[in-house]
Write a protein that holds these residues in place. Structure first.
Motif, PDB file in Angstrom:
ATOM      1  N   TRP A 116       0.822  -1.201   0.000  1.00 60.99           N
ATOM      2  CA  TRP A 116       0.000   0.000   0.000  1.00 60.99           C
ATOM      3  C   TRP A 116       0.861   1.258   0.000  1.00 60.99           C
ATOM      4  O   TRP A 116       2.003   1.240   0.470  1.00 60.99           O
ATOM      5  CB  TRP A 116      -0.905   0.010   1.234  1.00 60.99           C
ATOM      6  CG  TRP A 116      -1.878  -1.116   1.241  1.00 60.99           C
ATOM      7  CD1 TRP A 116      -1.686  -2.356   1.781  1.00 60.99           C
ATOM      8  CD2 TRP A 116      -3.172  -1.134   0.650  1.00 60.99           C
ATOM      9  NE1 TRP A 116      -2.791  -3.151   1.561  1.00 60.99           N
ATOM     10  CE2 TRP A 116      -3.720  -2.424   0.874  1.00 60.99           C
ATOM     11  CE3 TRP A 116      -3.931  -0.195  -0.047  1.00 60.99           C
ATOM     12  CZ2 TRP A 116      -4.986  -2.782   0.427  1.00 60.99           C
ATOM     13  CZ3 TRP A 116      -5.199  -0.549  -0.488  1.00 60.99           C
ATOM     14  CH2 TRP A 116      -5.719  -1.835  -0.254  1.00 60.99           C
ATOM     15  N   ALA A 138      -4.878   6.808   0.228  1.00 60.64           N
ATOM     16  CA  ALA A 138      -4.311   5.459   0.123  1.00 60.64           C
ATOM     17  C   ALA A 138      -4.476   4.946  -1.297  1.00 60.64           C
ATOM     18  O   ALA A 138      -5.423   5.298  -2.008  1.00 60.64           O
ATOM     19  CB  ALA A 138      -4.983   4.506   1.099  1.00 60.64           C
ATOM     20  N   PRO A 140      -3.149   1.208  -3.846  1.00 63.53           N
ATOM     21  CA  PRO A 140      -2.322   0.003  -3.941  1.00 63.53           C
ATOM     22  C   PRO A 140      -0.935   0.372  -4.464  1.00 63.53           C
ATOM     23  O   PRO A 140      -0.809   1.222  -5.350  1.00 63.53           O
ATOM     24  CB  PRO A 140      -3.088  -0.881  -4.931  1.00 63.53           C
ATOM     25  CG  PRO A 140      -3.918   0.080  -5.736  1.00 63.53           C
ATOM     26  CD  PRO A 140      -4.278   1.197  -4.817  1.00 63.53           C
ATOM     27  N   ASP A 141       0.081  -0.247  -3.924  1.00 61.40           N
ATOM     28  CA  ASP A 141       1.461   0.063  -4.323  1.00 61.40           C
ATOM     29  C   ASP A 141       1.802  -0.737  -5.572  1.00 61.40           C
ATOM     30  O   ASP A 141       2.328  -1.845  -5.516  1.00 61.40           O
ATOM     31  CB  ASP A 141       2.425  -0.270  -3.180  1.00 61.40           C
ATOM     32  CG  ASP A 141       3.861   0.157  -3.489  1.00 61.40           C
ATOM     33  OD1 ASP A 141       4.082   0.733  -4.567  1.00 61.40           O
ATOM     34  OD2 ASP A 141       4.747  -0.099  -2.659  1.00 61.40           O
ATOM     35  N   ALA A 168     -11.250  -1.737   2.458  1.00 59.10           N
ATOM     36  CA  ALA A 168     -11.237  -1.497   1.015  1.00 59.10           C
ATOM     37  C   ALA A 168     -12.635  -1.177   0.498  1.00 59.10           C
ATOM     38  O   ALA A 168     -12.824  -0.246  -0.302  1.00 59.10           O
ATOM     39  CB  ALA A 168     -10.666  -2.708   0.293  1.00 59.10           C
ATOM     40  N   LEU A 227      -6.793  -3.734  -6.360  1.00 55.83           N
ATOM     41  CA  LEU A 227      -6.226  -3.776  -5.017  1.00 55.83           C
ATOM     42  C   LEU A 227      -5.533  -5.111  -4.767  1.00 55.83           C
ATOM     43  O   LEU A 227      -5.751  -6.087  -5.495  1.00 55.83           O
ATOM     44  CB  LEU A 227      -7.345  -3.571  -3.988  1.00 55.83           C
ATOM     45  CG  LEU A 227      -8.161  -2.277  -4.123  1.00 55.83           C
ATOM     46  CD1 LEU A 227      -9.249  -2.247  -3.053  1.00 55.83           C
ATOM     47  CD2 LEU A 227      -7.284  -1.052  -4.038  1.00 55.83           C
TER      48      LEU A 227
END
Length: 297
Positions: A116, A138, A140-141, A168, A227
């Motif tokens: 994240w 925020a 997703p990384d 989420a 995600l």
């Protein structure tokens, strides 16, 4: 009903025709699909005449297609040029970048999130980000997520993992995306047929089916925040929708690409049946199918 089925009810096998039973798609959005799937990898230019014929096959009138093109020109996504008696439209530079990003989602293997990202900023950092508290965002990384210039952290879940799906669902439109995927799976269930059945349809029917397939899947996939799996509901339909899209796209493409070469043209003449870009697209989808054992009989 599409114009193809109206002219020839037997043009598409009866067990596949239900995929085309809904009303015509919205013209503006459908032109975006036509350019993204068929035109962008073949130079990005298409004649108005070709657009009208493509729309007519899906029940869209000439006036609707001309109005939709005018709207896309006004929006800065297409630019027109008249050559002789025919107008041709190309993607603008801004649209090329937009189409490239969408194409990566549709035709490239999904980019897996590593965890994240959290950013402290008053302005929305970009697509994929959600505000989880005042000034705290925020995402997703993933390598395709834009990082803001402000203070940004990478994070992993170290406790409370069972609460992640609820977190989420509270901040991303997962219910709406899941519903779109399930509608896609239901509407295009006939395309789960043996690949030989799809390869045997006429070239005209293959292009009609593929464009509708891409149009419907695109609407769901581009809304998906993608995600980490741990944040998704246990019955998340994204993987099943992806498998159906890949298997049907690969099976329909030989006929669809042949039809493109027969009826789509730019200022120089007919568009090519395939290009380096289309071959690369098919290879990437084929590798993804093999990796995930997506059956192609």
């Amino acid at each position: 009903m599409t114009d193809l089925l109206r002219k020839d009810p037997g043009a598409v096998p009866s067990d596949l025709a239900s995929c085309l039973a809904s009303g015509p798609p919205r013209a503006t959005a459908f032109i975006v699909t036509i350019y993204g799937d068929a035109v962008a990898p073949r130079g990005g230019v298409l004649s108005m005449r070709s657009l009208i014929e493509a729309g007519r096959a899906h029940g869209l009138s000439e006036s609707l297609m001309r109005t939709a093109v005018s709207r896309l020109v006004t929006a800065g996504r297409l630019s027109g040029e008249r050559i002789g008696r025919t107008s041709h439209y190309r993607l603008t530079e801004a649209a090329q970048a937009e189409f490239g990003a969408a194409a990566r989602i549709l035709y490239d293997p999904p980019v897996a999130p590593r965890g994240w990202l959290f950013a402290m900023t008053d302005a929305a950092p970009g697509e994929g980000w959600a505000e989880v508290a005042s000034g705290l965002w925020a995402a997703p990384d993933r390598s395709d997520i834009d990082r803001p210039e402000g203070l940004t952290f990478a994070a992993d879940v170290v406790a409370g993992a069972p609460d992640l799906p609820a977190f989420a669902a509270a901040h991303w439109p997962l219910d709406a995306v899941a519903a779109a995927y399930r509608t896609f799976l239901s509407d295009f269930a006939p395309l789960r047929a043996d690949s030989a059945v799809l390869r045997d349809v006429s070239a005209e029917a293959a292009l009609v089916l593929r464009l509708r397939l891409v149009h419907a899947y695109r609407a769901a996939a581009l809304a998906d925040p993608r995600l980490p799996d741990a944040a998704l509901p246990a019955d998340w339909p994204g993987a099943a929708a992806r498998a159906l899209f890949i298997s049907a796209y690969l099976a329909l493409s030989p006929g669809a690409d042949l039809r493109i070469a027969q009826v789509f043209e730019d200022a120089q003449g007919p568009l090519p049946r395939e290009t380096e870009a289309t071959r690369d697209r098919m290879q990437r989808l084929g590798r993804e199918a093999a990796l995930h054992n997506i059956t192609r009989k």
